[in-house]
Design a protein around this motif. Sequence first.
Motif, PDB file in Angstrom:
ATOM      1  N   VAL A   1      16.667 -38.997 121.923  1.00 56.36           N
ATOM      2  CA  VAL A   1      15.627 -38.228 121.237  1.00 56.36           C
ATOM      3  C   VAL A   1      14.323 -38.317 122.014  1.00 56.36           C
ATOM      4  CG1 VAL A   1      14.244 -38.097 119.149  1.00 56.36           C
ATOM      5  CG2 VAL A   1      16.695 -38.477 118.983  1.00 56.36           C
ATOM      6  N   GLY A   2      13.999 -39.550 122.438  1.00 58.93           N
ATOM      7  CA  GLY A   2      12.776 -39.724 123.226  1.00 58.93           C
ATOM      8  C   GLY A   2      12.815 -38.879 124.486  1.00 58.93           C
ATOM      9  N   ALA A   3      13.972 -38.898 125.177  1.00 59.66           N
ATOM     10  CA  ALA A   3      14.082 -38.165 126.438  1.00 59.66           C
ATOM     11  C   ALA A   3      13.945 -36.671 126.193  1.00 59.66           C
ATOM     12  CB  ALA A   3      15.422 -38.475 127.098  1.00 59.66           C
ATOM     13  N   ILE A   4      14.580 -36.178 125.118  1.00 59.18           N
ATOM     14  CA  ILE A   4      14.499 -34.740 124.856  1.00 59.18           C
ATOM     15  C   ILE A   4      13.059 -34.343 124.556  1.00 59.18           C
ATOM     16  CG2 ILE A   4      15.062 -32.949 123.182  1.00 59.18           C
ATOM     17  CD1 ILE A   4      17.785 -33.706 123.186  1.00 59.18           C
ATOM     18  N   ILE A   5      12.385 -35.156 123.717  1.00 59.81           N
ATOM     19  CA  ILE A   5      10.996 -34.824 123.399  1.00 59.81           C
ATOM     20  C   ILE A   5      10.156 -34.812 124.668  1.00 59.81           C
ATOM     21  CG2 ILE A   5       8.936 -35.639 122.199  1.00 59.81           C
ATOM     22  CD1 ILE A   5      10.781 -36.637 119.984  1.00 59.81           C
ATOM     23  N   LEU A   6      10.363 -35.842 125.498  1.00 60.34           N
ATOM     24  CA  LEU A   6       9.607 -35.924 126.746  1.00 60.34           C
ATOM     25  C   LEU A   6       9.847 -34.689 127.610  1.00 60.34           C
ATOM     26  CD1 LEU A   6       7.931 -37.776 128.720  1.00 60.34           C
ATOM     27  CD2 LEU A   6      10.131 -38.367 129.727  1.00 60.34           C
ATOM     28  N   VAL A   7      11.146 -34.348 127.793  1.00 62.29           N
ATOM     29  CA  VAL A   7      11.470 -33.240 128.682  1.00 62.29           C
ATOM     30  C   VAL A   7      10.936 -31.923 128.116  1.00 62.29           C
ATOM     31  CG1 VAL A   7      13.386 -31.904 129.606  1.00 62.29           C
ATOM     32  CG2 VAL A   7      13.448 -34.368 129.699  1.00 62.29           C
ATOM     33  N   ARG A   8      11.067 -31.760 126.803  1.00 56.47           N
ATOM     34  CA  ARG A   8      10.571 -30.538 126.173  1.00 56.47           C
ATOM     35  C   ARG A   8       9.061 -30.406 126.335  1.00 56.47           C
ATOM     36  NH1 ARG A   8      13.183 -26.285 126.096  1.00 56.47           N
ATOM     37  NH2 ARG A   8      14.803 -26.021 124.540  1.00 56.47           N
ATOM     38  N   ARG A   9       8.358 -31.521 126.063  1.00 57.13           N
ATOM     39  CA  ARG A   9       6.895 -31.516 126.196  1.00 57.13           C
ATOM     40  C   ARG A   9       6.515 -31.176 127.625  1.00 57.13           C
ATOM     41  NH1 ARG A   9       3.765 -31.155 121.764  1.00 57.13           N
ATOM     42  NH2 ARG A   9       5.486 -31.201 120.301  1.00 57.13           N
ATOM     43  N   LEU A  10       7.244 -31.820 128.539  1.00 56.19           N
ATOM     44  CA  LEU A  10       6.978 -31.603 129.957  1.00 56.19           C
ATOM     45  C   LEU A  10       7.151 -30.136 130.300  1.00 56.19           C
ATOM     46  CD1 LEU A  10       6.421 -33.878 131.984  1.00 56.19           C
ATOM     47  CD2 LEU A  10       8.742 -33.606 132.794  1.00 56.19           C
ATOM     48  N   GLU A  11       8.221 -29.549 129.770  1.00 56.47           N
ATOM     49  CA  GLU A  11       8.514 -28.169 130.112  1.00 56.47           C
ATOM     50  C   GLU A  11       7.429 -27.247 129.578  1.00 56.47           C
ATOM     51  OE1 GLU A  11      12.050 -26.650 128.368  1.00 56.47           O
ATOM     52  OE2 GLU A  11      11.831 -24.717 129.368  1.00 56.47           O
ATOM     53  N   ARG A  12       6.963 -27.550 128.352  1.00 53.08           N
ATOM     54  CA  ARG A  12       5.989 -26.651 127.752  1.00 53.08           C
ATOM     55  C   ARG A  12       4.583 -26.857 128.288  1.00 53.08           C
ATOM     56  NH1 ARG A  12       6.138 -26.452 121.421  1.00 53.08           N
ATOM     57  NH2 ARG A  12       4.016 -25.855 121.906  1.00 53.08           N
ATOM     58  N   SER A  13       4.359 -27.977 128.963  1.00 47.86           N
ATOM     59  CA  SER A  13       3.008 -28.266 129.425  1.00 47.86           C
ATOM     60  C   SER A  13       2.737 -27.566 130.754  1.00 47.86           C
ATOM     61  CB  SER A  13       2.837 -29.766 129.596  1.00 47.86           C
ATOM     62  OG  SER A  13       3.575 -30.170 130.722  1.00 47.86           O
ATOM     63  N   TRP A  14       1.529 -27.712 131.246  1.00 45.18           N
ATOM     64  CA  TRP A  14       1.184 -27.126 132.541  1.00 45.18           C
ATOM     65  C   TRP A  14       1.965 -27.789 133.660  1.00 45.18           C
ATOM     66  CZ3 TRP A  14      -1.443 -30.635 135.770  1.00 45.18           C
ATOM     67  CH2 TRP A  14      -1.869 -31.804 135.110  1.00 45.18           C
ATOM     68  N   ILE A  15       2.396 -29.045 133.430  1.00 43.41           N
ATOM     69  CA  ILE A  15       3.210 -29.698 134.462  1.00 43.41           C
ATOM     70  C   ILE A  15       4.508 -28.929 134.664  1.00 43.41           C
ATOM     71  CG2 ILE A  15       4.423 -31.806 135.095  1.00 43.41           C
ATOM     72  CD1 ILE A  15       2.446 -33.361 133.503  1.00 43.41           C
ATOM     73  N   GLY A  16       5.145 -28.577 133.512  1.00 38.23           N
ATOM     74  CA  GLY A  16       6.387 -27.818 133.602  1.00 38.23           C
ATOM     75  C   GLY A  16       6.175 -26.493 134.308  1.00 38.23           C
ATOM     76  N   LEU A  17       5.061 -25.874 134.001  1.00 36.75           N
ATOM     77  CA  LEU A  17       4.745 -24.589 134.622  1.00 36.75           C
ATOM     78  C   LEU A  17       4.613 -24.757 136.141  1.00 36.75           C
ATOM     79  CD1 LEU A  17       4.369 -21.876 133.352  1.00 36.75           C
ATOM     80  CD2 LEU A  17       1.914 -22.223 133.398  1.00 36.75           C
TER      81      LEU A  17
END
Lengths: 306, 370
Positions: free
Chosen positions: B224-240
């Motif tokens: 769960v932690g990893a998914i939240i992290l990856v999702r947040r990362l994806e939606r953030s400017w870092i993911g962009l």
Amino acid sequence: MDAGLFAQYVMNGLMLGMMYALVAVGFTLFFGVLDVIKFSHGDVLTVGAFTALAAYAGLRALGINSEGFELAVMLVLATLAMAFLGMAIARYLVMPLRSAPALNTLLITLMLGTVLRESVRLFYPQGANPKPFPALLPRASLDIGEFNLRLDNILMLTAGVLVIVGLQYLLNRTKLGLAIRAVAQDEETARTMGINFTAIVLITFAIGSGLAAFAGVMNGLYYNEINFGIGLYLGVIGFSAAIIGGLGSIYGAILGGFLFAGLQTVGTVLLPFASAYKDVFAFAVVIAIMAWRPTGLIQEKISERV
Amino acid sequence: MLAIATVYLIALLSAEKQILIIALLLAGIAVVIAAAWFGVLEGLGATFADHENALGGWAIIAALAAAAYFYDNHFVLLLVITVLLYSVATLGLNVQFGYAGVLNFAGASFFGIGAYTSAVLNTYTSLPHVLVLAAGGFLAALAGSLLLFPVLRTRGHYAAVVTIAFALLFKTFLEVNDVLGGPQGMQVKGMRILGWSFNDNIEIGKISLSFYMNYFVVGLLLLVGAIILVRRLERSWIGLNLDALRLDETAANCFGLDIARWKITAFLIGNFLIGIAGALFGMVGGFVAPNNYTFADSLILVSILLLGGIGNPWGLIVATIIVVVVPEKLQTIQEYRFLLYALMVIAVLLFRPQGLLPRPVRRYFPGWRP
């Protein structure tokens, strides 16, 4: 170090290098014409070696005992069979994926390699166990000090050199070679010049896979044993060799093959207390070379298209 | 819908008879193909995308339900934990490959670094085991940083060979290294948090839960932690930034993105996730050996990524379930399972090259439609 021992190491290194170079040349040929990595190459080698073994068993069953004749039949059969296998792989697995990302091609050929390897393990009689490979070359040997010069090694090396020289001649002196080089350089232009692209790609895959079969038989003759896993190991090493040499360059692949064998040998000599680390050493140097020359020793000419 | 999927999974996991398993598998495949044929899947996908948070919640409940159903079955729980941890590891690969486009063919090696870290630290030190998990992640990232220079300088196939060479190097190293147990590997002590030993069965009244239940909870938290992290990362400017990097390095550079910096970030985050998963996996299995961390295992991780659809965490989980559970359950065809598995991946690549659940366009607000 004693000169005889040194010569022994050099001889081993040359034999290994020849096998690696033959595999690496296949990788580089495929990459040249299609810009793909065909990872099942090593397992094609395994299948080739096992085809040769099956041919040997067949000949023995027919009651033919002439070693030279047997070897010739084995080589021809294995090479031809693998050439066809290579063509089939190119036609039905690699070509349809041309527009897909490179990783997909890599993965599909890896999986095909698994299929071939597992098929050998499961369907060849007792394929899961190492099989003895007949020593068909003359066994004469000459002792020079500590150095044991074996005639069969010399014959194999000569054969390998002849194959490479022949390939060189084919690529640089014949019309077919010209067509292959043209396709490698620029597919579209080659097509407009009336070159049958599909046929050239298939022929190239046939040549490369035939070379793999040759290397497989050579591997069997050298170690007098084959198992279903040799292809994976030789394939990865051949790939590394092709890469450190520089993909798309035949000379690069040959250089890479001998370099890798040299590294392994040096690793064995320099780390006598821990010669088990020879592969660790060789692969570490490969990584270092990649950091130093990111596109291989003989560099591919790349230009960034924006 | 998810409830049906859960029941299906439970049925599959509990089925013992081979014929039943094969029938269940075929039925599952048939249902999915039929749904795709009648266009139900797209609508379903859209609904899922609209209610992603709810989906996450339900997925956790479903996982808990499945675990509760098998509360005393060691083998099945181990399988479920394996799925959880492999999912975490592939999420790590996903950050590297799916977002930043950095190839990594040594996933299993970094997984192994995590596992060996937990083996060594649990044996020789009394470091709290939660910290050991983190240490597994850090060491995997550290080992990855050795590869940074060649990975940054190379591209495409050349980058692939760097990680492939590392994978082979790592396995050979483990095999010949006596301190780390050589080919026999090492024992790993079980996990223990605040005096709570994880390797004892839990007794609640008369019901005794399998000790794997402990690990299951930790594994689930990790996922769960990893998914939240990856999702947040994806939606953030870092993911962009990472996406821009993957799609066109030159263009991204022209717009002022520091390519090296973001590649390093993605590579290290990915390795960290893989390492943590590996550390916990070492403790769950109680045993680490070089043969579990070969190049072939790295390939399995990569094929999970491709099968699931690069960049989509949900697809990854589905693909992990398929890749981990199906071969284990098909015992009749044990001998042939690698063959079938390889054929299956070839079929997917030929007929659905984008993976089972391709990555949707990034959505900043659930339910928002342009």
